[in-house]
Design a protein around this motif. Structure first.
Motif, short mmCIF file in Angstrom:
data_model
loop_
_atom_site.label_atom_id
_atom_site.label_comp_id
_atom_site.label_asym_id
_atom_site.label_seq_id
_atom_site.Cartn_x
_atom_site.Cartn_y
_atom_site.Cartn_z
N ASP A 242 0.85 -1.18 0.00
CA ASP A 242 0.00 0.00 0.00
C ASP A 242 0.89 1.24 0.00
O ASP A 242 1.84 1.33 0.79
CB ASP A 242 -0.90 0.02 1.23
CG ASP A 242 -1.82 1.23 1.25
OD1 ASP A 242 -2.81 1.23 0.51
OD2 ASP A 242 -1.50 2.20 1.96
N VAL A 326 -5.99 0.06 -4.75
CA VAL A 326 -6.55 1.41 -4.82
C VAL A 326 -6.89 1.75 -6.27
O VAL A 326 -6.05 1.64 -7.17
CB VAL A 326 -5.56 2.46 -4.27
CG1 VAL A 326 -6.15 3.86 -4.40
CG2 VAL A 326 -5.24 2.16 -2.81
N GLN A 370 -9.39 5.49 2.28
CA GLN A 370 -8.14 5.09 1.61
C GLN A 370 -7.22 6.26 1.30
O GLN A 370 -6.00 6.13 1.33
CB GLN A 370 -8.47 4.33 0.33
CG GLN A 370 -9.10 2.98 0.56
CD GLN A 370 -9.45 2.27 -0.73
OE1 GLN A 370 -9.21 2.78 -1.82
NE2 GLN A 370 -10.03 1.09 -0.61
N VAL A 375 -5.35 1.39 2.15
CA VAL A 375 -6.31 0.28 2.24
C VAL A 375 -6.12 -0.46 3.55
O VAL A 375 -5.04 -0.45 4.14
CB VAL A 375 -6.15 -0.70 1.05
CG1 VAL A 375 -6.46 -0.01 -0.27
CG2 VAL A 375 -4.74 -1.29 1.01
#
Length: 613
Positions: A242, A326, A370, A375
């Motif tokens: 992420d 994402v 987000q 996330v």
């Protein structure tokens, strides 16, 4: 949007015509050169060009001849090497490890135009051609093999591809921002060996004393010997992908370390718009015309990428490791402009083949959190049930589709990149579902329930059978309301981790109840980077630490696949053997509840009938 129908240089003559003496970068790729934004080579080449760099392409060089790597001379800043749009081993071999006879990314679909393990082979030859030129690897093959990983074709754990290729740097994920940052560092004199802080990259080092806030996973040597260590390492790698909260990851290989910097930040909508507005020629290079063209362009030439990323969470998909969870999307204006551009192309027939992404109806981020915190680390958006923060909204996507339908000369806009059916039925507004059926499919809608046994679905990261049944009923009801006769085509998968013979029989009985045999059945394919591949190798679900049954023998895989097409005469012996092994002889006979008759039917025609329902 500009389209000047010019290609990047592929020869010295091209360079001379463009007034280029020496190229800054040369991209070496395992695909034929197609200058279209569905091809990573084209995107990276055009992005660098837009930043003032000169870029040439060496597509599908002869890997046995070093001169093929010298055709454009010595690049000033570096070689950029990828295997093409598909991992070269997946491109070459089926799930049963048989050699494929076709390569859609090569002239006339001819196979054999790239080597096995193309990135490693190309790096070796590029280094032989010019020893002191930096080599940066990227694309799907490098991205998904950046850590030590299980390799299905060798049936063992292989080292990071960065180690095996001896490249200087690896770019993972979607690399536009990353390559521009690196290119500028090299342009201003930085040595490639000192490029160690760029997000979205992996490098090799002998010393990690200067690193801060990182996580360490088990070494290549440890995970090669210990499947539990492999599973735990994969879980850590999975959780840190992420761009906001992901940490640096370190893995030892011998006396050195590979270091993965945290993922690159997502492209903003404005940045996405710029990438897709670059002057792509939108076709294969003219040099392939006499060779039969490049088949891969057919499906994408009149398709539009509206977004990237996927929060679906399917275990067998490696998208988490490449594009990420994402969603990054383009503006409505950008998409409409591309649709208008497509209508001006000479061979446009009025049909836009797709407007979508990895999952067509994931147009926006799954939740508002987000953008601030990234996330969720251990919570999927849709699995096992929808998160309470999930935003279910098709209105923006529908608005774009409606506008494209109104463009002059557009007859039909299809959606072919896949609909996530569970997300669709969670939408309380029925408008999109109705217009999908009315305007955006032609006779049949393909969706991917994959299985119906809930134990298997749990390991797949897919919704329950009941969710699919609810969707199928709603689809039928909407088409009936519209007065349209259209069919639902489910993609199904055999031999996924968790699926035993009994689960395959359960699926076969479900297929029987549906009243038709599916045309397409996919054997599970353990490709690099996926959660399911880790289950296949270790027999452990790394996210739950649960032991998982894994069908490994080719015989069992063949039986599971045959069960899903049980009425095909050539499958009779395999289906009968599977039923006997499972002690389900009650399904052999001439009654309506049986899968196969007592006697093997004569094989008249091996072709499977088209879906009729």
């Amino acid at each position: 949007m500009i389209n000047n129908n010019k290609f990047l240089p592929v020869s010295k003559d091209d360079m001379e015509k463009s007034g280029i003496k020496n190229l800054d970068f040369i991209i070496i790729t395992g695909d034929a050169y197609v200058d279209h934004p569905s091809f990573g080579t084209a995107i990276i080449g055009r992005v660098l060009e837009s930043q003032g760099f000169t870029v040439g392409i060496i597509p599908q060089p002869d890997w046995k001849d070093v001169e093929s790597f010298r055709v454009l001379g010595k690049p000033k800043l570096g070689f950029l090497i990828n295997s093409g749009n598909i991992d070269s081993m997946v491109n070459h071999y089926t799930a049963s490890k048989k050699r494929r006879h076709e390569d859609l990314y090569s002239p006339a679909g001819k196979s054999g135009c790239r080597p096995d393990r193309a990135v490693i082979v190309y790096c070796s030859k590029a280094k032989e051609a010019y020893k002191d030129v930096p080599i940066i690897i990227g694309g799907i093959e490098a991205s998904l093999r950046r850590f030590a990983h299980y390799d299905y074709w060798d049936d063992k754990v292989r080292r990071s591809i960065l180690v095996d290729s001896k490249a200087d740097l690896l770019i993972y994920g979607m690399g536009e921002k990353t390559i521009v940052e690196i290119a500028n560092l090299l342009r201003y004199g930085m040595d490639i060996k000192n490029v160690k802080s760029t997000k979205g990259t992996v490098y090799i080092t002998n010393n990690i004393d200067n690193l801060r806030d990182y996580v360490k996973v088990s070494s290549f040597e440890e995970i090669s010997e210990d499947k539990t260590a492999y599973s735990k390492s994969y879980r850590t790698e999975f959780y840190e992908q992420d761009p906001i909260r992901g940490k640096t990851i370190v893995q030892k290989h011998g006396d050195r370390y590979i270091v993965q910097n945290s993922p690159q930040t997502s492209l903003t909508q404005e940045e996405m718009d710029v990438v897709y507005a670059l002057p792509y020629a939108r076709d294969y290079h003219p040099m392939y015309e006499s060779l039969g063209g490049i088949p891969a362009i057919k499906e994408v030439k009149f398709s539009i990428t509206s977004h990237r990323g996927c929060f679906g969470g399917c275990s067998f998909c490696a998208l988490n490791f490449h594009q990420g969870r994402v969603i990054q999307n383009r503006s409505e204006k950008s998409i409409i402009e591309e649709a208008e551009l497509l209508t001006t192309l000479d061979d446009f027939k009025g049909y836009i083949h797709d407007v979508g992404g990895p999952t067509a109806n994931f147009r926006n981020k799954s939740c508002g959190l987000q953008e601030k915190v990234g996330v969720c680390k251990t919570r999927q958006c849709l699995f096992p049930t929808p998160c309470k923060n999930l935003i279910v909204d098709h209105s923006g996507y529908l608005k774009v589709l409606r506008k494209i339908r109104k463009i002059p000369n557009v007859k039909k806009v299809f959606i072919r990149s896949g609909i996530r059916y569970d997300y669709l039925i969670y939408d309380k507004n029925p408008e999109f579902f109705k217009e999908l059926c009315q305007h955006h499919i032609s006779g049949q809608l393909k969706v991917a329930p994959e299985h119906i046994n809930n134990r298997v679905l749990n390991h797949m990261g897919k919704p329950s059978k009941e969710v699919y049944n609810k969707f199928a009923k709603k689809y039928h009801d909407i088409n009936k309301e519209l007065g349209i006769k259209q069919y639902l085509v489910p993609y199904l998968m055999s031999s996924h981790p968790g699926s035993d013979i009994n689960a395959a029989i359960e699926l076969a009985l479900y297929i029987k109840d549906m009243g038709y045999i599916p045309e397409q059945v996919q054997d599970f394919y353990p490709t690099p980077g996926s959660l399911s591949t880790t289950m296949y190798y270790t027999g452990i679900n790394p996210l739950t630490e649960e032991k998982v049954y894994v069908p490994k023998s080719q015989k069992e895989k063949n039986m599971q696949r045959a069960l899903l097409q049980y009425s095909v005469p050539s499958n009779y012996s395999l289906v009968k053997e599977a039923l006997q092994i499972a002690h389900r002889e009650d399904l052999i006979g001439n009654s309506g509840k049986c899968l196969i008759p007592y006697a093997q039917p004569k094989i008249k025609n091996k072709k499977i009938n088209k879906v009729k329902k």
